[in-house]
Design an enzyme around this catalytic site. Structure first.
Site, short mmCIF file in Angstrom:
data_model
loop_
_atom_site.label_atom_id
_atom_site.label_comp_id
_atom_site.label_asym_id
_atom_site.label_seq_id
_atom_site.Cartn_x
_atom_site.Cartn_y
_atom_site.Cartn_z
CG LEU A 291 -2.26 -0.95 1.01
CD1 LEU A 291 -2.84 -1.12 2.38
CD2 LEU A 291 -3.08 -0.59 -0.03
CB ALA B 279 7.44 1.69 0.02
N GLY B 280 8.28 4.24 1.81
CA GLY B 280 8.86 5.61 1.92
C GLY B 280 10.35 5.26 2.58
N GLY B 281 10.74 6.27 3.10
CA GLY B 281 12.22 6.10 3.75
C GLY B 281 12.20 5.24 5.20
CG MET B 282 9.57 4.37 9.26
SD MET B 282 8.51 5.20 10.04
CE MET B 282 8.39 4.21 11.52
N GLY B 283 10.04 2.53 5.52
CA GLY B 283 9.75 1.37 5.36
C GLY B 283 8.57 0.81 4.33
CG ASP C 276 1.97 15.11 11.30
OD1 ASP C 276 1.46 16.19 10.74
OD2 ASP C 276 2.21 14.24 10.72
CE LYS D 31 4.30 3.08 10.39
NZ LYS D 31 4.50 4.46 11.40
#
Length: 729
Positions: free
Chosen positions: A22, A24-28, A138, A44
């Site tokens: 679903l 993806a990014g710099g964290m996982g 946030d 996640k």
């Protein structure tokens, strides 16, 4: 949109069967999954290299603990977690509805009764958050999912316990500009408490009611500035606010909502209501259930929920073909495509989206036989308004790569790969994707403008491809959420501070005038803040003046500052504005020190100011390699290679490329350079002696640790390089 699983994706995580990607990014990576009971879940999964970092694991453990303490029907519950597993993970209930941001973007503002009901339920969620001793930090439309029975608050990724010491460096801004409180915008972590979330809730409800950000659009720093100093734009919420209310709005209910939002958006945290008070004041609104939302939003939620029932038990995987193309393999009869979820899905807010690009371009360090050598990329404006600096970047990096390839005994060869964005935000995204898809590109020097950095950073972040920034200097990317940017220059704030050091120590000024021209924000704002902080540190008073963006005539503002009897003048703004200021100062006979930032160091300033430009001092991040002894060999080599003297930023780009090459060589294992993710870590930990300066970085955010500011003076119609500000480093 969801994406098929890749061949190296696990089949299960923590007892959950994975169905699709679903985001993806710099964290996982975030997966759509089914639990052992068949319930859908969003999981996640943290990247392995992050799991090995103690600070990150501590932050993730804190996120899990924070989310588990919140018990509310309007907050997405944690259903499982493995923060201490070899590969940490976190599972939450899956909500198929759109985010509030998606709903407003697609269908426009919500009616007053929906906004009031939304506010009541989110206030109840925040009350539970605050009673658990947590500040969310946030609260934004992307972190609110819409369901038929009410909203759901998600993502405690940056939440922290009250009084907890943040893991990010002091002075950094965590959260989303446009929905931050003034105390967040000013990076005052010690002042963050429940009132900060209330301010963010006020921003969110104002956005839901009007479809506009209450503090306007623009760059992050411009929005943060307005959050601290300006009043919110709440026009159109009620009939008594100076604009017509939306159709079908109950005037009394709209007026009460407007009054409540004004209190929530008070600059003073003590003047804001508590979450429980907001909940009580909105208690008479419609109960949860479909009636709280407009019919078209309810239909959207229902359609998505129906599609959810068709979710397969096991989804297809995909084949990652050479060159980065991702295509599904042939599937037998009975196979069904995975559910296509919108960008408002719960896990996209958790992971940042972009699964397709990440899947196509991620770098596992493998180099298929027969492909071209490894590469260093240059992302620059090579054909637009900034092509001079872009060409200098390209030539500086090209010279570094060619000199490296001429070495004897090098462990591997390198090539240069360029991408032209033409100075366009849209083209910057395409240029970044082109470099990301070339899996042999291990590092990128560029982009060459702050605006194009904004357009490109998401692609580089998802691919964990290091980006070395030579010219852009705004600090919008210094937050802990970004892992790949490396600032190979002092930030513009540091240049402002260096100018203040020069004025107070060398020029011995006692009362400078300081003009911030908002035409050039956020850079002008950051320069101004640096100068002001430097003056305060030197205990020197100054006369500040902020002028609106777009003024053609700055004469009245110049006159106002001169009437204050200042002995020097600092202008933070564009070159065209500086030319007008210079002419005004000359006409008034002012001969004190006149100072500007590097944006003024353009030929348009010399052309339009004429003789009035003489004597102006400019603080820059770049040197003139023809006047710096340490760069003499570079200048000779550059002339031999390109038949002309080096352009502005050429030697700085040369240094950045050699920094990347140095770490690639140091990180060699079995004759192969480090993959992108490992190179990112190596670069932030590096200490490299370049021709122009020593490169040392903050490991958390990639910020250049030095505070060097170079001076140029206008002499005989030219910019003459003077060297670094003494004591400014």
């Amino acid at each position: 949109m969801s994406q098929p699983l890749l061949p190296d994706d696990p089949a299960t995580i923590g007892g959950h069967r994975l169905l699709a990607r679903l985001g993806a990014g710099g964290m996982g990576v975030v997966y759509l999954a089914r639990s052992a009971t068949g319930a859908p879940a969003a999981i996640k999964v943290v990247l392995p290299e992050l799991a090995d970092e103690p600070d990150f694991r501590a932050r993730f453990r804190r996120e899990v603990a924070a989310a588990r303490r919140v018990v509310s029907p309007w907050a997405v519950p944690v259903t499982g977690a493995g923060p201490d597993d070899p590969t940490p993970w976190l599972a939450t209930a899956f909500v198929p509805g759109p985010s509030l941001g998606e709903a407003v973007h697609r269908s426009g503002p919500l009616p007053t009764h929906s906004v009031r009901a939304l506010g009541r339920m989110l206030a109840a969620a925040l009350r539970a958050v605050h009673e658990a001793g947590i500040v969310h930090r946030d609260v934004k439309p992307g972190n609110v999912l819409l369901a038929v029975d009410g909203p759901r608050l998600i993502d405690f990724g940056i939440a922290r316990s009250t009084g907890h010491t943040a893991l990010t460096a002091t002075g950094l801004v965590a959260g989303t500009p446009g929905f931050l409180s003034p105390e967040q915008a000013e990076a005052r972590p010690g002042a963050l408490g429940p009132p900060s979330d209330v301010f963010s809730l006020g921003c969110l409800l104002a956005y839901a009611a009007t479809g506009r950000l209450p503090f306007g659009e623009g760059t992050a720093q411009a929005v943060l500035y307005r959050t601290v100093h300006d009043e919110p734009d709440l026009a159109g919420i009620a009939a008594d606010d100076g604009a017509a209310p939306r159709p079908a709005a109950d005037p009394a209910a709209a007026g009460e909502l407007l009054a409540l939002l004004r209190q929530c958006l008070a600059k003073d945290p003590a003047a804001r209501p508590r979450a429980g008070e907001i909940e009580a004041r909105l208690a008479g609104d419609p109960p949860s259930g479909g009636a709280w939302l407009p019919p078209h939003v309810v239909r959207d939620i229902a359609d998505r929920s129906a599609r959810m029932l068709a979710l397969p038990d096991i989804d297809r995987t995909v084949v990652d073909r050479p060159g980065g193309a991702v295509t599904p393999p042939h599937t037998g009869p009975g196979r069904r495509s995975v559910l296509a979820l919108g960008s408002g899905g719960a896990v996209l807010a958790l992971a940042g989206g972009g699964a397709a690009l990440w899947a196509a371009t991620r770098d596992d360090g493998a180099a298929p036989a027969g492909e071209e050598p490894w590469a260093v990329g240059v992302h620059a404006d090579l054909s637009g308004p900034g092509k001079a600096a872009g060409k200098a970047h390209e030539q500086g990096v090209r010279l570094a790569v060619e000199q490296y390839n001429a070495r004897a005994g090098k462990p591997f060869a390198l090539r240069l790969r360029t991408a032209d964005d033409g100075g366009s935000l849209r083209r910057a995204q395409a240029a970044a994707q082109a470099l990301v898809r070339d899996r042999r590109v291990l590092a990128v020097v560029g982009p060459t403008t702050d605006a194009c950095v904004d357009g490109a950073v998401a692609a580089y972040e998802e691919a964990l491809l290091p980006m070395l920034l030579v010219k852009p200097g705004a600090f919008r990317l210094v937050g802990g959420r970004h892992r790949v940017p490396l600032h190979c220059r002092p930030l513009v704030y540091a240049l402002g501070f260096g100018l203040a050091v020069h004025l107070t120590r060398q020029e011995k000024v006692s009362y400078p005038g300081l003009m911030q021209d908002r035409t050039a924000d956020p850079v002008a704002w950051q320069i101004t803040q640096g100068v002001a902080d430097g003056m305060r540190k030197a205990r020197t008073r100054f006369y500040p003046r902020v002028v609106p963006a777009g003024l053609d005539d700055l004469g009245p503002q110049v006159t106002d500052i001169l009437h204050a009897k200042v002995d020097s003048f600092v202008y933070a703004g564009p070159a065209e504005g500086a030319a007008g200021v210079a002419r005004g100062l000359a006409a008034a006979g002012f001969d004190g020190p006149r100072v500007g930032p590097e944006d003024v160091a353009e030929t348009v300033f010399l052309d339009e100011a004429g003789a009035a430009a003489e004597g102006w001092l400019l603080g820059t991040s770049f040197v003139d390699p023809q006047r710096l002894p340490a760069t003499a060999s570079f200048t000779r080599a550059f002339r031999r290679r390109f038949g002309a003297p080096p352009g502005r930023y050429a030697v700085e780009a040369y240094d950045a490329a050699n920094l990347a090459i140095d770490q690639l060589v140091r990180g060699v294992r079995d004759g192969r350079p480090p993959e992108r993710a490992r190179l990112t870590t190596l670069l932030r930990a590096a200490r490299y002696r370049g021709l122009t300066k020593t490169y040392v970085f903050n490991r958390e955010n990639g910020r250049f640790e030095g505070e060097v500011c170079y001076l140029h003076r206008v002499e005989n119609g030219e910019f003459r390089f003077l060297g670094a500000v003494p004591g400014g480093d």
